[in-house]
Write a protein that holds these residues in place. Structure first.
Motif, PDB file in Angstrom:
ATOM      1  N   SER A 179      -8.390   1.133   0.668  1.00  0.00           N
ATOM      2  CA  SER A 179      -7.180   1.640   0.971  1.00  0.00           C
ATOM      3  C   SER A 179      -6.649   2.586  -0.069  1.00  0.00           C
ATOM      4  O   SER A 179      -5.941   3.546   0.213  1.00  0.00           O
ATOM      5  CB  SER A 179      -6.323   0.364   1.016  1.00  0.00           C
ATOM      6  N   LEU A 180      -7.136   2.735  -1.158  1.00  0.00           N
ATOM      7  CA  LEU A 180      -6.350   3.258  -2.212  1.00  0.00           C
ATOM      8  C   LEU A 180      -7.630   4.142  -2.846  1.00  0.00           C
ATOM      9  O   LEU A 180      -8.101   3.935  -4.032  1.00  0.00           O
ATOM     10  CB  LEU A 180      -5.805   2.536  -3.302  1.00  0.00           C
ATOM     11  N   SER A 217       0.483   3.917  -3.061  1.00  0.00           N
ATOM     12  CA  SER A 217       0.473   5.617  -2.546  1.00  0.00           C
ATOM     13  C   SER A 217       1.170   6.292  -3.234  1.00  0.00           C
ATOM     14  O   SER A 217       1.229   7.425  -3.765  1.00  0.00           O
ATOM     15  CB  SER A 217       0.321   5.740  -1.120  1.00  0.00           C
ATOM     16  N   LEU A 252       0.866  -1.244  -0.155  1.00  0.00           N
ATOM     17  CA  LEU A 252      -0.022  -0.147   0.031  1.00  0.00           C
ATOM     18  C   LEU A 252       0.867   1.260   0.196  1.00  0.00           C
ATOM     19  O   LEU A 252       0.572   2.309  -0.613  1.00  0.00           O
ATOM     20  CB  LEU A 252      -0.893  -0.049   1.277  1.00  0.00           C
TER      21      LEU A 252
END
Length: 487
Positions: free
Chosen positions: A361-362, A325, A321
């Motif tokens: 999460s994104l 990001s 992650l």
């Protein structure tokens, strides 16, 4: 198109035992710090290609791992195989020794093997910038390769002598190195060249958009492969290009440099770059690993599309992650490859779990595509590259101003912005000001008052209406100029 390792001119291979300065000379010849350099021996592992030049003379140059005696399936043996392939491809071999240390038994052992390969050899005595090298230069004569060429790769000394020796050794074949149109194959990626902002007053119509899309398709796709160590990045790349170009094995962290490979997929050009695995920063203590991570970060900055490779048996860890990001923050298009998919038993369940984690999460780039693949078996690799090209097209899109403003009016009418101080905030006009990634300017009264959640509403609507999944979208708010205000 010329593929990696092929050349219309000359190919020179730089070989020698570990830590004699091969990567330093490689960097000097190509004119940029591309290969990692450190005093620690064995930094280079894969063979690396670049476009070298000495004055007007041009050639393809290959950096190699230090030659060591090793057999079996050890990492050192696989590194030696990479060096052997580089020598097979070369028109001429630059055999480096360390002039300050003199001729060692390992140099002699390497030379005995090298003579059997029947390639022209130029003996290069590196690190010859001081008097400490005089004894080593004398010893070098007994190798039987003629006059050693004293150079200092670090300081750029002796390259004129090296050029004379190359021309003498190659004879008529040296004409292939005469000046011709240069390319930039030595760089991992050329800078993508961020486009200048478009004039907001110029409407961008459908015909111009079509012409822009065609121009994008004619350029090579700059594609980076990233991920944690040991997720199978190099195995995946080798399967894609159809040859054992990169070192692979069970050891984590084999790849240290970002290795660029020119390639074609369905007639479209690709510059494919395999990168070093990225661990959590707290775990990175080794100097060479820090250099490798910095090299990977630089590759991401100059990429267009980035494929994040995951281990399908582990799925999306915190470090994955973090890397994802970072890619989106740099404005690169992101595609996820769930590798080792052949090992997964309940595939639908695993894929749903991965999609859910990504969506949660994104959030900064909703709709990121996930392609289950196997670098070992080749499963879905064509589909992966097709998805990368589709994503690249979206990342480069320029949208017509008229269409954008029709959409904006519909969005504002459907869900008006809030009142502030008794007055309605209202985005009145928008235009696309950049691509790579798509960037849009909204014009309105009091832009500083518009809530973040309303901007997210517009961004998500823009992504959905104009089909921009997995692409970072950047927006800016600009104040409408009051025509009655005093200049």
């Amino acid at each position: 198109m010329r593929r990696d390792g092929e050349t219309m001119g000359l190919t020179l291979a730089i070989v020698g035992r570990p830590n004699v300065g091969k990567s330093t000379l490689f960097n000097r010849l190509i004119g940029k710090r591309q290969a990692l350099v450190d005093d620690q021996p064995g930094v280079t592992r894969d063979r690396r290609y670049g476009e070298g030049r000495i004055g007007p003379f041009r050639f393809r140059v290959t950096d190699t791992a230090g030659f060591e005696e090793a057999k079996g399936d050890t990492l050192e043996a696989r590194m030696r195989e990479q060096t052997e392939r580089a020598v097979e491809e070369a028109d001429l071999v630059l055999f480096l020794i360390d002039a300050r240390e003199g001729v060692t038994s390992m140099d002699q052992h390497f030379l005995r093997w090298l003579r059997k390969q029947h390639r022209p050899i130029v003996l290069v005595a590196n690190k010859s910038e001081s008097k400490a090298s005089f004894a080593g230069l004398g010893e070098a004569h007994r190798l039987g390769l003629g006059e050693p060429i004293p150079v200092s790769a670090e300081h750029g000394q002796g390259l004129d002598l090296l050029l004379d020796a190359i021309r003498d050794k190659l004879g008529d074949k040296a004409k292939r190195g005469e000046p011709e149109e240069a390319d930039d194959d030595g760089a991992a990626f050329a800078a993508p060249g961020e486009e200048p902002e478009f004039e907001d007053t110029d409407a961008f119509d459908e015909a111009a958009a079509a012409a822009h899309d065609k121009a994008v398709e004619e350029r090579p796709l700059q594609l980076a492969i990233v991920g944690r160590p040991n997720v199978g990045k190099s195995t995946l790349v080798n399967r894609l290009i159809g040859e054992e170009r990169l070192l692979v094995g069970p050891e984590a962290g084999i790849t240290r440099d970002s290795i660029a490979i020119d390639w074609e997929h369905r007639g479209r050009r690709v510059r494919l770059v395999d990168t070093a695995g990225m661990r959590r920063q707290a775990k990175v203590t080794d100097k060479v690993e820090r250099l490798s991570v910095a090299d990977t970060l630089n590759t991401i900055r100059f990429a267009e599309v980035v494929i994040l490779v995951l281990d399908a048996e582990v799925m999306l860890e915190k470090q994955d992650l973090t890397v994802a990001s970072l890619v989106l923050e740099e404005g690169r298009a992101l595609l996820i490859a769930a590798n080792k998919w052949d090992r997964i038993e309940d595939k639908p369940k695993a894929l749903k779990k991965l999609h859910d984690r990504i969506e949660k999460s994104l959030t900064q780039a909703k709709g990121i595509a996930v392609v289950p693949v196997s670098g070992l078996t080749g499963q879905n690799l064509d589909r992966l590259i097709d998805a990368a090209f589709a994503l690249h097209k979206q990342w480069n899109r320029r949208l017509p101003t008229a269409a954008l403003n029709r959409w904006l009016r519909a969005m504002v009418d459907s869900h008006p912005a809030p009142l502030v101080g008794g007055r309605r905030l209202k985005p009145r006009y928008m235009t696309q000001i950049k691509t790579r990634p798509p960037t849009f300017a909204f014009f309105m009264n009091r832009p500083e008052k518009l809530p973040d959640d309303y901007m997210r509403y517009l961004t998500n609507g823009l992504r959905e209406r104009f089909d921009l999944p997995g692409v970072p979208i950047r927006t800016t708010l600009r104040k409408i100029k009051n025509p009655y205000a005093e200049e």
